[in-house]
Scaffold this active site. Structure first.
Site, short mmCIF file in Angstrom:
data_model
loop_
_atom_site.label_atom_id
_atom_site.label_comp_id
_atom_site.label_asym_id
_atom_site.label_seq_id
_atom_site.Cartn_x
_atom_site.Cartn_y
_atom_site.Cartn_z
N VAL A 63 -16.19 -2.77 14.60
CA VAL A 63 -17.05 -3.50 14.48
C VAL A 63 -17.18 -5.12 14.52
CG1 VAL A 63 -18.61 -3.91 12.28
CG2 VAL A 63 -17.66 -1.69 12.72
N GLU A 154 8.05 -7.37 -3.85
CA GLU A 154 8.72 -6.09 -3.26
C GLU A 154 9.43 -6.17 -1.89
OE1 GLU A 154 5.22 -3.30 -5.19
OE2 GLU A 154 5.08 -4.14 -3.15
N ASP A 283 -11.70 -4.46 -1.09
CA ASP A 283 -11.24 -5.99 -0.92
C ASP A 283 -12.39 -6.91 -0.32
OD1 ASP A 283 -8.63 -4.97 -1.75
OD2 ASP A 283 -7.70 -5.44 0.17
N ALA A 299 -5.97 -1.29 -4.82
CA ALA A 299 -6.77 0.11 -4.41
C ALA A 299 -7.52 0.77 -5.38
CB ALA A 299 -5.27 0.90 -4.15
N GLN A 300 -7.08 0.40 -6.81
CA GLN A 300 -8.12 1.15 -7.74
C GLN A 300 -9.48 0.80 -7.93
OE1 GLN A 300 -8.53 3.62 -9.95
NE2 GLN A 300 -6.58 4.47 -8.97
C1 LIG Z 1 1.48 -4.93 1.64
C2 LIG Z 1 0.21 -4.34 0.70
C3 LIG Z 1 0.56 -3.94 -0.53
C4 LIG Z 1 -0.40 -3.47 -1.37
N1 LIG Z 1 0.04 -2.99 -2.55
C5 LIG Z 1 -0.73 -2.53 -3.60
C6 LIG Z 1 -0.32 -1.76 -4.86
O1 LIG Z 1 0.98 -1.84 -4.98
N2 LIG Z 1 -1.34 -1.47 -5.46
C7 LIG Z 1 -2.73 -1.65 -5.58
O2 LIG Z 1 -3.59 -1.15 -6.02
N3 LIG Z 1 -3.13 -2.38 -4.25
C8 LIG Z 1 -2.31 -2.73 -3.47
N4 LIG Z 1 -2.43 -3.31 -2.06
C9 LIG Z 1 -3.99 -3.69 -1.91
C10 LIG Z 1 -4.53 -2.28 -1.69
O3 LIG Z 1 -3.91 -1.51 -0.40
C11 LIG Z 1 -6.15 -2.70 -1.09
O4 LIG Z 1 -6.63 -3.18 -2.34
C12 LIG Z 1 -7.04 -1.53 -0.64
O5 LIG Z 1 -6.37 -1.19 0.50
C13 LIG Z 1 -8.47 -2.05 -0.11
O6 LIG Z 1 -9.15 -1.06 0.24
P1 LIG Z 1 -10.36 -1.26 1.39
O7 LIG Z 1 -10.81 -0.18 1.64
O8 LIG Z 1 -11.39 -2.45 0.72
O9 LIG Z 1 -9.65 -2.11 2.67
P2 LIG Z 1 -8.55 -1.71 3.47
O10 LIG Z 1 -7.69 -0.33 2.91
O11 LIG Z 1 -7.82 -2.73 4.19
O12 LIG Z 1 -9.23 -0.87 4.74
C14 LIG Z 1 -10.10 -1.22 5.54
C15 LIG Z 1 -10.41 -0.61 6.87
O13 LIG Z 1 -11.25 -1.13 7.63
C16 LIG Z 1 -10.54 -1.10 8.95
N5 LIG Z 1 -11.47 -2.20 9.69
C17 LIG Z 1 -11.38 -3.74 9.44
N6 LIG Z 1 -12.07 -4.42 9.97
C18 LIG Z 1 -12.56 -3.37 10.93
C19 LIG Z 1 -13.54 -3.50 11.98
N7 LIG Z 1 -14.01 -4.85 12.23
N8 LIG Z 1 -14.07 -2.59 12.56
C20 LIG Z 1 -13.69 -1.30 12.40
N9 LIG Z 1 -12.80 -1.16 11.23
C21 LIG Z 1 -12.33 -2.11 10.56
C22 LIG Z 1 -9.36 -1.37 8.90
O14 LIG Z 1 -8.69 -0.75 9.90
C23 LIG Z 1 -8.94 -0.52 7.65
O15 LIG Z 1 -8.69 1.08 7.85
C24 LIG Z 1 -1.51 -3.71 -1.35
C25 LIG Z 1 -2.03 -4.13 0.15
C26 LIG Z 1 -1.03 -4.86 0.85
C27 LIG Z 1 -1.50 -5.27 2.16
#
Ligand SMILES: Cc1cc2nc3c(=O)[nH]c(=O)nc-3n(C[C@H](O)[C@H](O)[C@H](O)COP(=O)(O)OP(=O)(O)OC[C@H]3O[C@@H](n4cnc5c(N)ncnc54)[C@H](O)[C@@H]3O)c2cc1C
Length: 404
Positions: A63, A154, A283, A299-300
């Site tokens: 996107v 970590e 996020d 994540a929550q």
């Molecule tokens: C190393 C690490 C450790 C973490 N540890 C924890 C933890 O212990 N506990 C906790 O609660 N949270 C943790 N988090 C945070 C948690 O993973 C995120 O808050 C959560 O994944 C957010 O979900 P989201 O769906 O908003 O984004 P994401 O999970 O990042 O998903 C975004 C999705 O959108 C896709 N995407 C992005 N841009 C585009 C585009 N332009 N076109 C098409 N697709 C796209 C990506 O490929 C991805 O699949 C951690 C994060 C990281 C990086």
């Protein structure tokens, strides 16, 4: 993904777009980076996860931007029209205006990042084995992690375990346990979102593992083989970045206000101003919580927002008004090593071994797929009792490529 799943019984056709074909359980990425788990243990194909849900199609698509006026999502190779949009493109690392540091200090967000970090760490040990100069060898055996949040802690704990336990007997020309692991945090404390007692417990556990924790130190420069902290310069072949996040650039294309890190400021029902057909969650969203502060990027928050956006979509289909989102804080956790973690559930605070058991339970529970849960549990049990990584410590490239 949680929004799509929650729309299972709603009379809508869901199109899920992602530029990767897999979902990654990011909380365990550091275990892939530190060779405790394999990529396949923490990732699953998105279309496999949603294979039984008939009203969802999954499309691999990058996107570029959203045009809310025309109600289309613009892809790298086409457009897709929508009636209702849920934007959840997440966040990535931010280098505070020093994007050139990225090459020297990779961050951890994707499986590729994790494998690259693993490669750099293992290669540093391999090179140290052939290095006769003690100063250069010391640089190869110095690992710097920048950022003292949960990911930095970590990573630092895992690096210490690799040197003190997993690799302890594998080299002939140096003692792997002599490796220096330095965790640098610009703020006054590591794990700033945790209460004092838990932070202090984490700091002590890190120090027990041999991690040099430096707080109140801002990194002023990262160059090949070197990290600068004002007047001090640390020679380090491996530098890892766990310091800042920036929202996906797709957010700003909506043309509505964003916060300092580019997160879209959403309304109480998770839609954006002037567009009740566009939800922004996870996020990428900036949502003010009950305490007046934006909800954290965890994540929550993303999962609960996903479910709530789906519930509001169901209400739109039923011609009912949207409901405001209310976040239920389930707690906060971070692990420090093989048998140590901290967990803050508000009403209960755990540390050490008990904290680690809680951490283990929550993370196994949240992994997607029975196979993944089982494999991860077995590998952790193996690592726990044998003090060894379950994964073979291979670098992934041959000597010709790594010499470059
Ligand atoms: C190393 C690490 C450790 C973490 N540890 C924890 C933890 O212990 N506990 C906790 O609660 N949270 C943790 N988090 C945070 C948690 O993973 C995120 O808050 C959560 O994944 C957010 O979900 P989201 O769906 O908003 O984004 P994401 O999970 O990042 O998903 C975004 C999705 O959108 C896709 N995407 C992005 N841009 C585009 C585009 N332009 N076109 C098409 N697709 C796209 C990506 O490929 C991805 O699949 C951690 C994060 C990281 C990086």
């Amino acid at each position: 993904m949680y929004a799509a799943r929650a729309l299972r019984d709603v009379d809508v056709q869901v199109t899920l777009l992602d530029r990767r074909n897999h979902h990654v359980f990011q909380p365990l990425l550091y275990q892939v980076a530190s060779a405790a788990l394999s990529p396949g243990d923490i990732a699953s194909p998105i279309r496999w996860i949603l294979r039984r849900q008939k009203n969802v199609e999954v499309l691999l698509a990058d996107v570029q931007r959203v045009d809310p006026a025309r109600k289309v999502v613009i892809l790298a190779d086409g457009e897709i029209a929508y009636d209702l949009l849920v934007l959840a493109a997440g966040a990535t690392h931010a280098y505070f205006g020093h994007d050139d540091w990225q090459v020297m200090a990779p961050g951890l967000k994707t499986l590729e990042d994790a494998l690259e970090i693993r490669r750099r760490v293992l290669l540093a040990y391999e090179r140290a084995e052939r290095e006769n100069d003690p100063v250069r060898r010391a640089g190869l055996l110095t690992f710097v992690v920048i950022g003292g949040g949960p990911t930095g802690v970590e990573l630092a704990g895992a690096l210490a375990e690799i040197s003190r336990q997993s690799l302890a007997r594998d080299f002939r020309h140096f003692d792997p346990s002599s490796a220096r692991i330095i965790l640098i945090e610009a703020g006054p404390t590591i794990l700033s979102t945790f209460p004092d007692t838990l932070r202090e417990a984490a700091r002590k556990d890190l120090q027990k593992l041999g991690v040099d924790v430096r707080t109140g130190k801002a990194v002023t420069g990262v160059a090949n083989g070197r990290v600068d902290l004002g007047n001090e310069s640390i020679a380090a072949a491996t530098v890892l970045w766990a310091a800042g996040v920036a929202a996906s650039p797709v957010g700003v294309t909506l043309g509505v206000p964003t916060d300092r890190v580019g997160r879209v400021i959403v309304q109480p029902d998770l839609t954006i101003p002037g567009h009740p057909d566009v939800f922004v969650i996870g996020d990428l969203a900036s949502f003010t919580g009950a305490n007046g502060k934006p909800l954290p990027g965890v994540a929550q928050v993303a999962i609960q927002m996903g479910r709530h956006a789906a519930e509001n979509i169901r209400r739109a289909v039923d011609h009912q008004p949207y409901r405001p989102f209310v976040y239920k804080d389930l707690g906060n956790m971070a692990t420090i090593g093989r048998a140590s973690a901290i967990a803050d559930f508000g009403w209960l605070r755990l540390k050490g071994w008990i904290g680690w058991l809680a951490w283990l339970f929550v993370h196994i529970l949240n992994l997607i797929g029975f196979r993944n849960r089982l494999v991860v549990l077995v590998q952790w049990a193996w690592a726990y009792f044998s003090y060894q990584r379950a994964i073979r410590l291979i670098t992934g490239r041959d000597q010709r490529e790594t010499a470059a």
